[in-house]
Design a protein around this motif. Structure first.
Motif, short mmCIF file in Angstrom:
data_model
loop_
_atom_site.label_atom_id
_atom_site.label_comp_id
_atom_site.label_asym_id
_atom_site.label_seq_id
_atom_site.Cartn_x
_atom_site.Cartn_y
_atom_site.Cartn_z
N ALA A 209 0.85 -1.19 0.00
CA ALA A 209 0.00 0.00 0.00
C ALA A 209 0.88 1.23 0.00
N LEU A 210 0.61 2.18 -0.91
CA LEU A 210 1.35 3.42 -0.97
C LEU A 210 0.74 4.44 0.00
N GLU A 211 1.45 5.51 0.20
CA GLU A 211 0.98 6.50 1.17
C GLU A 211 -0.26 7.23 0.66
N SER A 212 -1.18 7.52 1.56
CA SER A 212 -2.37 8.29 1.20
C SER A 212 -1.97 9.73 0.87
N THR A 213 -2.60 10.29 -0.17
CA THR A 213 -2.23 11.64 -0.59
C THR A 213 -3.38 12.29 -1.33
N ASN A 214 -3.11 13.44 -1.94
CA ASN A 214 -4.14 14.17 -2.67
C ASN A 214 -4.21 13.70 -4.13
N ALA A 215 -5.19 14.23 -4.86
CA ALA A 215 -5.41 13.79 -6.24
C ALA A 215 -4.21 14.10 -7.13
N PHE A 216 -3.56 15.25 -6.93
CA PHE A 216 -2.43 15.62 -7.77
C PHE A 216 -1.29 14.62 -7.63
N LEU A 217 -0.92 14.31 -6.39
CA LEU A 217 0.19 13.39 -6.20
C LEU A 217 -0.19 11.95 -6.55
N ARG A 218 -1.47 11.60 -6.45
CA ARG A 218 -1.88 10.27 -6.95
C ARG A 218 -1.62 10.18 -8.45
N ARG A 219 -1.92 11.25 -9.14
CA ARG A 219 -1.66 11.27 -10.58
C ARG A 219 -0.16 11.12 -10.86
N VAL A 220 0.67 11.79 -10.06
CA VAL A 220 2.13 11.66 -10.21
C VAL A 220 2.55 10.21 -9.99
N LEU A 221 1.99 9.57 -8.96
CA LEU A 221 2.34 8.18 -8.70
C LEU A 221 1.96 7.27 -9.86
N TYR A 222 0.74 7.49 -10.43
CA TYR A 222 0.33 6.70 -11.60
C TYR A 222 1.36 6.83 -12.72
N GLU A 223 1.74 8.06 -13.01
CA GLU A 223 2.67 8.29 -14.11
C GLU A 223 4.03 7.64 -13.84
N GLN A 224 4.55 7.81 -12.66
CA GLN A 224 5.86 7.27 -12.33
C GLN A 224 5.86 5.74 -12.33
N LEU A 225 4.81 5.15 -11.81
CA LEU A 225 4.73 3.68 -11.81
C LEU A 225 4.66 3.14 -13.23
N GLU A 226 3.92 3.84 -14.11
CA GLU A 226 3.84 3.41 -15.50
C GLU A 226 5.19 3.56 -16.19
N ASN A 238 -8.38 1.76 -3.61
CA ASN A 238 -9.53 1.31 -2.81
C ASN A 238 -10.54 2.45 -2.62
N ASP A 239 -11.57 2.21 -1.85
CA ASP A 239 -12.64 3.19 -1.65
C ASP A 239 -12.16 4.43 -0.90
N GLN A 240 -11.02 4.33 -0.21
CA GLN A 240 -10.48 5.48 0.51
C GLN A 240 -9.45 6.24 -0.33
N ASN A 241 -9.40 5.93 -1.65
CA ASN A 241 -8.47 6.59 -2.57
C ASN A 241 -7.01 6.32 -2.23
N VAL A 242 -6.73 5.19 -1.64
CA VAL A 242 -5.35 4.78 -1.35
C VAL A 242 -4.89 3.82 -2.44
N LEU A 243 -3.72 4.10 -3.03
CA LEU A 243 -3.18 3.26 -4.10
C LEU A 243 -2.39 2.09 -3.52
N SER A 244 -2.42 1.00 -4.24
CA SER A 244 -1.59 -0.16 -3.89
C SER A 244 -0.91 -0.66 -5.16
N ALA A 245 0.34 -1.11 -5.02
CA ALA A 245 1.08 -1.69 -6.14
C ALA A 245 1.10 -3.20 -5.97
N LEU A 246 0.68 -3.92 -7.01
CA LEU A 246 0.65 -5.39 -6.98
C LEU A 246 1.71 -5.93 -7.93
N LYS A 247 2.55 -6.84 -7.40
CA LYS A 247 3.56 -7.46 -8.23
C LYS A 247 2.87 -8.34 -9.28
N VAL A 248 3.28 -8.18 -10.53
CA VAL A 248 2.66 -8.94 -11.60
C VAL A 248 3.02 -10.41 -11.48
#
Length: 629
Positions: A209-226, A238-248
């Motif tokens: 589970a990644l750290e909870s944050t605002n919408a802007f930094l969530r977008r940054v995390l999406y981009e960097q992970l991609e 999840n429903d609380q807007n917390v991102l998680s990274a799953l190993k493929v």
């Protein structure tokens, strides 16, 4: 499905997913669709107030303001089918509670809310369970967001605060944001380097589970992970807007992607909500029937298609592309199709006149699930039907799907019930019109709704409190007169000094009953008088000693009587000319003037003479409508 297990009459967020597939199945095989809406307000104020002599373009602009300001509470739809044995029509009403999926303010009119409250509107169901809806732009946004052209398995968003990946990565400038991003990327690096199993023992499928944050930094995390870990991690929220990274896990990646795709489709459908019903109505191209439906059409197009155009012509082109066959039961009722004289053409009175007052045969209380055309059910299974209504020739049965709805218990101003009542009235009107043409209408399978005598009324609708009807087909003019017989326009009297009783004295002196005409005030300085059963024979104007004119008009009715109306001195009285004819006359005059200016250039008087006669003939043909319609 088991028809006894669901009752789709009231549809909200709780049962929409269950009802919608059956609705689509029934819509595809329906003969026509009746609809009605209940809104949060329908009245404008100030400059937007409606006037009887508004042109269609003027009234449209006023109504657009209202339809843009207020929203929809209920959207009623009733589908009508032929029964399997061809002896009846089967009605399936739906009452959809809808609530906008928008950040815009929702405006309500206190008077409208009070009116609906008195008619038992369930506001709690609307506010807490209303089906969301968006317009075309909202659908395109959701499609771009959830299914972008550059989509990858690492992008799975489900809220409105993320948008699809851009080509260039966001460049961070604040050191705290940079530190936050790198700290979370380190968590992902540790995940990929670890061979530990998670609590479920799924090994390579564990996550962090990644750290909870605002919408802007969530977008940054999406981009960097991609950008850094494409193909190596999946990202979920999840429903609380917390991102998680799953190993493929290659062995499970196909299942994961399938689940993610289904989840995106669910989110997409949930975002569209009631627009899915609108899209289905557009696609099926069934005859669409309403009662006094100008506002219903405007609200539907504004909130389920998009912002309304500034001009009426553009609007009706768009509307006709989507709904090529539209009928207004109020307009048809005003044509006195069964020769009983003028009736109150409100929906409740029309239902009484065309349906309730024409009972036929004994009521039935049972039917079979297979009795509806195009619907599959348990063959031969007996289901309870609350009531069967019959017109004088065509039986109208309630669908076996509907168990909580009694058509004999009037529920007017419930959108689902009004849609049902409108469809019943339309079926009876079609029956009458086709019977008048010598077309056999029994059994019900002989009734046609896409073609037939009633199509002369297709795409012509009523404009409330107006002298005009509205034409919706782009190939036609925009309006026609709603007034039959002879109509006179009266001006020149002293404002505020004339009452209806003064006007009625003119009729009494001519031996006319007040019921033979209708007085319609345009404003404080003019009014119209309509004689629907008379023809104009002649008119005259005599000057008095004080240079005032006394206008007189001689009329003719069907009995041969020729009453002569003599108006008070000084009142200016003339045959009322509809606006589009005035515009046509003006255009013809300009055309004649242009021809006169360049008349010698053709080198011949004969051709010029013919050009002058043709416009005048066209004007005279249209002028007939002023006195005989």
């Amino acid at each position: 499905p088991n028809w006894n297990s669901i009752d789709p009459m009231d549809v909200d967020r709780d049962n929409f997913a269950v009802v919608f597939p059956t609705f689509l199945e029934l819509l595809a095989t329906s003969k026509f669709v009746a609809f009605d809406e209940e809104m949060t307000g329908i009245f404008g104020q100030g400059e937007g107030s409606q006037k009887r002599d508004d042109t269609v373009e003027e009234r449209y602009k006023k109504m657009v303001t209202v339809a843009t300001k207020y929203g929809i509470i209920q959207f009623g739809i009733c589908l009508f089918h032929g029964s399997a044995d061809g002896t009846a029509l089967v009605a399936t009403p739906y009452n959809f509670y809808v609530f906008p999926n928008s950040r815009d303010d929702l405006v309500v009119s206190p008077s409208a809310i009070d009116f609906l409250r008195k008619n038992k509107m369930n506001f709690d169901q609307w506010l807490t369970k209303g089906i969301t809806y968006v317009a075309a732009e909202g659908e395109q946004w959701a499609k771009k967001k959830l299914f972008p052209d550059t989509s990858s398995s690492t992008e799975t968003t489900s809220s409105t605060d993320e948008i699809p990946k851009q080509k260039e990565l966001i460049k961070l400038t604040r050191q705290s944001d940079i530190d936050f991003t790198e700290r979370n990327m380190a968590l992902v690096e540790a995940l990929l380097a670890s061979n530990d199993c998670n609590a479920e023992g799924t090994g390579a499928g564990d996550c962090v589970a990644l750290e909870s944050t605002n919408a802007f930094l969530r977008r940054v995390l999406y981009e960097q992970l991609e950008a850094r870990y494409a193909g190596r991690v999946n990202v979920v929220k999840n429903d609380q807007n917390v991102l998680s990274a799953l190993k493929v896990d290659p062995a499970k990646q196909a299942d994961f992607e399938r689940a993610q795709r289904l989840e995106k489709e669910r989110q997409f459908n949930e975002t569209l909500g009631f627009r899915r019903v609108f899209n289905a109505l557009v696609e099926c191209k069934k005859p669409l029937v309403g009662h006094n439906l100008f506002f219903d059409l405007l609200f539907m197009m504004r909130w389920l298609d998009g912002p309304l155009s500034e001009d009426f012509e553009t609007f009706r082109v768009r509307l006709n592309e989507m709904f090529p066959m539209i009928y207004d039961t109020k307009l048809i009722a005003e044509q006195n199709i069964d020769n009983v004289g003028n009736i109150d053409t409100g929906l409740e009175r029309c239902y009484q006149h065309f349906v309730t007052d024409r009972p036929f045969g004994a009521a039935h209380t049972t039917s079979t699930a297979a009795a509806m055309e195009g619907v599959t059910g348990t063959e031969g299974e007996s289901v309870t039907v609350p009531v069967v209504l019959r017109t004088s020739g065509v039986e109208i049965r309630m669908s076996p799907l509907i168990t909580g709805f009694n058509p004999q218990a009037a529920q007017f101003h419930n959108a689902g019930y009004d849609a049902y009542a409108t469809g019943c009235v339309f079926a009876r009107q079609v029956e009458i019109l086709q019977a008048q043409q010598g077309i056999e209408v029994l059994p019900a399978s002989m009734l046609t709704f896409a073609t037939g005598a009633h199509t002369i009324h297709c795409n012509i609708i009523n404009m409330n409190r107006s002298f005009y009807y509205v034409h919706l087909h782009p190939a036609s003019r925009t309006a026609s007169s709603a007034l039959k017989g002879v109509t006179l326009k009266v001006t020149g009297f002293e404002a505020k000094s004339v009452k209806n009783s003064d006007i009625n004295n003119v009729f009494t002196a001519a031996g006319l009953e007040q019921s033979s005409c209708e007085i319609m005030w345009v404003d404080g300085e003019s009014f119209l008088v309509n004689f629907p059963k008379h023809f104009l024979v002649g008119s005259d104007a005599i000057k008095t000693e004080d240079d005032k004119s006394v206008h007189s008009f001689q009329l003719l009715d069907s009995t041969g009587a020729m009453p002569e109306l003599t108006w008070p001195a000084g009142w200016t009285v003339a045959v009322w000319v509809p606006q589009w004819i005035q515009d046509q006359q003006k255009a013809m005059e300009e055309e004649n003037e242009d021809g006169a200016e360049g008349g010698d250039s053709d080198g011949g008087d004969d051709d010029d003479e013919g050009d002058d006669e043709m416009p005048a003939k066209r004007v005279r043909l249209d002028m007939d409508e002023c006195c005989t319609r």
